[in-house]
Design a protein around this motif. Sequence first.
Motif, PDB file in Angstrom:
ATOM      1  N   MET A   1       0.794  -1.341   0.029  1.00 22.02           N
ATOM      2  CA  MET A   1      -0.085  -0.111  -0.013  1.00 22.02           C
ATOM      3  C   MET A   1       1.096   1.250   0.019  1.00 22.02           C
ATOM      4  SD  MET A   1      -2.756  -1.149   2.700  1.00 22.02           S
ATOM      5  CE  MET A   1      -4.072   0.243   2.474  1.00 22.02           C
ATOM      6  N   SER A   2       0.240   2.406  -0.556  1.00 20.63           N
ATOM      7  CA  SER A   2       0.920   3.549  -0.653  1.00 20.63           C
ATOM      8  C   SER A   2       0.852   4.338   0.552  1.00 20.63           C
ATOM      9  CB  SER A   2       0.544   4.568  -1.654  1.00 20.63           C
ATOM     10  OG  SER A   2      -0.887   4.769  -1.443  1.00 20.63           O
ATOM     11  N   ARG A   3       1.702   5.289   0.942  1.00 18.00           N
ATOM     12  CA  ARG A   3       1.282   6.228   2.159  1.00 18.00           C
ATOM     13  C   ARG A   3       0.011   6.611   2.130  1.00 18.00           C
ATOM     14  NH1 ARG A   3       3.816   8.351   6.118  1.00 18.00           N
ATOM     15  NH2 ARG A   3       3.263  10.362   6.926  1.00 18.00           N
ATOM     16  N   GLU A   4      -0.460   7.318   1.024  1.00 13.64           N
ATOM     17  CA  GLU A   4      -1.835   7.649   1.026  1.00 13.64           C
ATOM     18  C   GLU A   4      -2.970   6.567   1.347  1.00 13.64           C
ATOM     19  OE1 GLU A   4       0.246   8.290  -1.504  1.00 13.64           O
ATOM     20  OE2 GLU A   4       0.928  10.040  -1.110  1.00 13.64           O
ATOM     21  N   GLU A   5      -2.772   5.535   0.886  1.00  9.37           N
ATOM     22  CA  GLU A   5      -3.522   4.413   1.367  1.00  9.37           C
ATOM     23  C   GLU A   5      -3.740   3.830   2.779  1.00  9.37           C
ATOM     24  OE1 GLU A   5      -4.015   1.794  -3.029  1.00  9.37           O
ATOM     25  OE2 GLU A   5      -2.128   1.730  -1.683  1.00  9.37           O
ATOM     26  N   LEU A   6      -2.295   3.961   3.100  1.00  3.07           N
ATOM     27  CA  LEU A   6      -2.371   3.373   4.793  1.00  3.07           C
ATOM     28  C   LEU A   6      -2.725   4.743   5.512  1.00  3.07           C
ATOM     29  CD1 LEU A   6       1.537   2.336   4.458  1.00  3.07           C
ATOM     30  CD2 LEU A   6      -0.495   1.061   4.931  1.00  3.07           C
ATOM     31  N   THR A   7      -2.821   6.109   5.260  1.00  2.00           N
ATOM     32  CA  THR A   7      -3.132   7.124   5.976  1.00  2.00           C
ATOM     33  C   THR A   7      -4.746   7.037   6.027  1.00  2.00           C
ATOM     34  OG1 THR A   7      -1.387   8.567   5.420  1.00  2.00           O
ATOM     35  CG2 THR A   7      -3.278   9.629   6.328  1.00  2.00           C
ATOM     36  N   LYS A   8      -5.371   6.422   4.841  1.00  5.26           N
ATOM     37  CA  LYS A   8      -6.950   6.675   4.600  1.00  5.26           C
ATOM     38  C   LYS A   8      -7.231   5.458   5.679  1.00  5.26           C
ATOM     39  CE  LYS A   8     -10.829   5.894   1.551  1.00  5.26           C
ATOM     40  NZ  LYS A   8     -11.348   5.442   2.513  1.00  5.26           N
ATOM     41  N   LEU A   9      -6.415   4.207   5.455  1.00  9.04           N
ATOM     42  CA  LEU A   9      -6.742   2.955   6.384  1.00  9.04           C
ATOM     43  C   LEU A   9      -6.853   3.468   7.799  1.00  9.04           C
ATOM     44  CD1 LEU A   9      -7.616   0.028   6.482  1.00  9.04           C
ATOM     45  CD2 LEU A   9      -5.066  -0.405   6.223  1.00  9.04           C
ATOM     46  N   GLN A  10      -5.607   4.079   8.021  1.00  8.84           N
ATOM     47  CA  GLN A  10      -5.499   4.576   9.496  1.00  8.84           C
ATOM     48  C   GLN A  10      -6.857   5.290  10.123  1.00  8.84           C
ATOM     49  OE1 GLN A  10      -2.336   7.314  10.562  1.00  8.84           O
ATOM     50  NE2 GLN A  10      -2.094   6.578  12.382  1.00  8.84           N
ATOM     51  N   LYS A  11      -6.989   6.419   9.173  1.00  8.27           N
ATOM     52  CA  LYS A  11      -8.435   7.181   9.434  1.00  8.27           C
ATOM     53  C   LYS A  11      -9.849   6.243   9.532  1.00  8.27           C
ATOM     54  CE  LYS A  11      -6.553  11.454   7.711  1.00  8.27           C
ATOM     55  NZ  LYS A  11      -6.703  12.583   6.567  1.00  8.27           N
ATOM     56  N   ASP A  12      -9.911   5.335   9.049  1.00 13.22           N
ATOM     57  CA  ASP A  12     -10.873   4.406   8.768  1.00 13.22           C
ATOM     58  C   ASP A  12     -11.119   3.676  10.069  1.00 13.22           C
ATOM     59  OD1 ASP A  12     -11.626   5.580   6.097  1.00 13.22           O
ATOM     60  OD2 ASP A  12     -11.067   3.767   5.173  1.00 13.22           O
ATOM     61  N   VAL A  13      -9.873   3.015  10.181  1.00 12.51           N
ATOM     62  CA  VAL A  13      -9.810   2.142  11.531  1.00 12.51           C
ATOM     63  C   VAL A  13     -10.145   3.195  12.828  1.00 12.51           C
ATOM     64  CG1 VAL A  13      -8.195   0.846  13.138  1.00 12.51           C
ATOM     65  CG2 VAL A  13      -8.248   0.454  10.782  1.00 12.51           C
ATOM     66  N   ALA A  14      -9.446   4.402  12.673  1.00  7.01           N
ATOM     67  CA  ALA A  14     -10.041   5.101  14.029  1.00  7.01           C
ATOM     68  C   ALA A  14     -11.451   5.463  14.180  1.00  7.01           C
ATOM     69  CB  ALA A  14      -9.274   6.365  13.835  1.00  7.01           C
ATOM     70  N   ALA A  15     -12.223   5.622  12.723  1.00  7.26           N
ATOM     71  CA  ALA A  15     -13.404   5.992  12.904  1.00  7.26           C
ATOM     72  C   ALA A  15     -14.281   4.656  13.282  1.00  7.26           C
ATOM     73  CB  ALA A  15     -13.902   6.445  11.484  1.00  7.26           C
ATOM     74  N   ALA A  16     -13.882   3.561  12.805  1.00  6.59           N
ATOM     75  CA  ALA A  16     -14.533   2.242  13.105  1.00  6.59           C
ATOM     76  C   ALA A  16     -14.293   2.031  14.461  1.00  6.59           C
ATOM     77  CB  ALA A  16     -13.862   1.117  12.410  1.00  6.59           C
ATOM     78  N   LEU A  17     -13.514   2.324  15.113  1.00  3.42           N
ATOM     79  CA  LEU A  17     -13.030   1.988  16.657  1.00  3.42           C
ATOM     80  C   LEU A  17     -13.983   2.988  17.600  1.00  3.42           C
ATOM     81  CD1 LEU A  17      -9.178   1.559  16.947  1.00  3.42           C
ATOM     82  CD2 LEU A  17     -10.936  -0.117  17.335  1.00  3.42           C
ATOM     83  N   LYS A  18     -14.042   4.236  17.105  1.00  3.52           N
ATOM     84  CA  LYS A  18     -15.029   5.115  17.758  1.00  3.52           C
ATOM     85  C   LYS A  18     -16.498   4.796  17.709  1.00  3.52           C
ATOM     86  CE  LYS A  18     -16.254   9.948  18.063  1.00  3.52           C
ATOM     87  NZ  LYS A  18     -16.359  11.382  17.504  1.00  3.52           N
TER      88      LYS A  18
END
Length: 101
Positions: free
Chosen positions: A6-23
């Motif tokens: 994955m690219s940095r942008e894809e990893l950053t998006k994944l990180q944001k998606d995981v944070a939102a899913a956890l919340k």
Amino acid sequence: MNLEDMSREELTKLQKDVAAALKSFDERRMKEAQVKLESMAAEMGFSLADFAGAKKAKSAGLPPKFVHPENPAKTWSGRGRQPQWFKDAIAAGKTEADLAI
């Protein structure tokens, strides 16, 4: 899913998606717990409000007895710990009668 590809942008998006899913997950679990607790309290003839902040409600209703000499928004009921402004005023030579409302 291979994170190495994955690219940095894809990893950053994944990180944001995981944070939102956890919340969202935590909010759902909190709501489930609240529903269960309300049900248990209702079975016993209570509501959650009967338990939440019961001590605060009693002390919050006490009328103030003392007022800050320079800031009338600061008051004290005379119960509990003395606020620092009250201690300072007494140390500066004021009496309780001077600070009484």
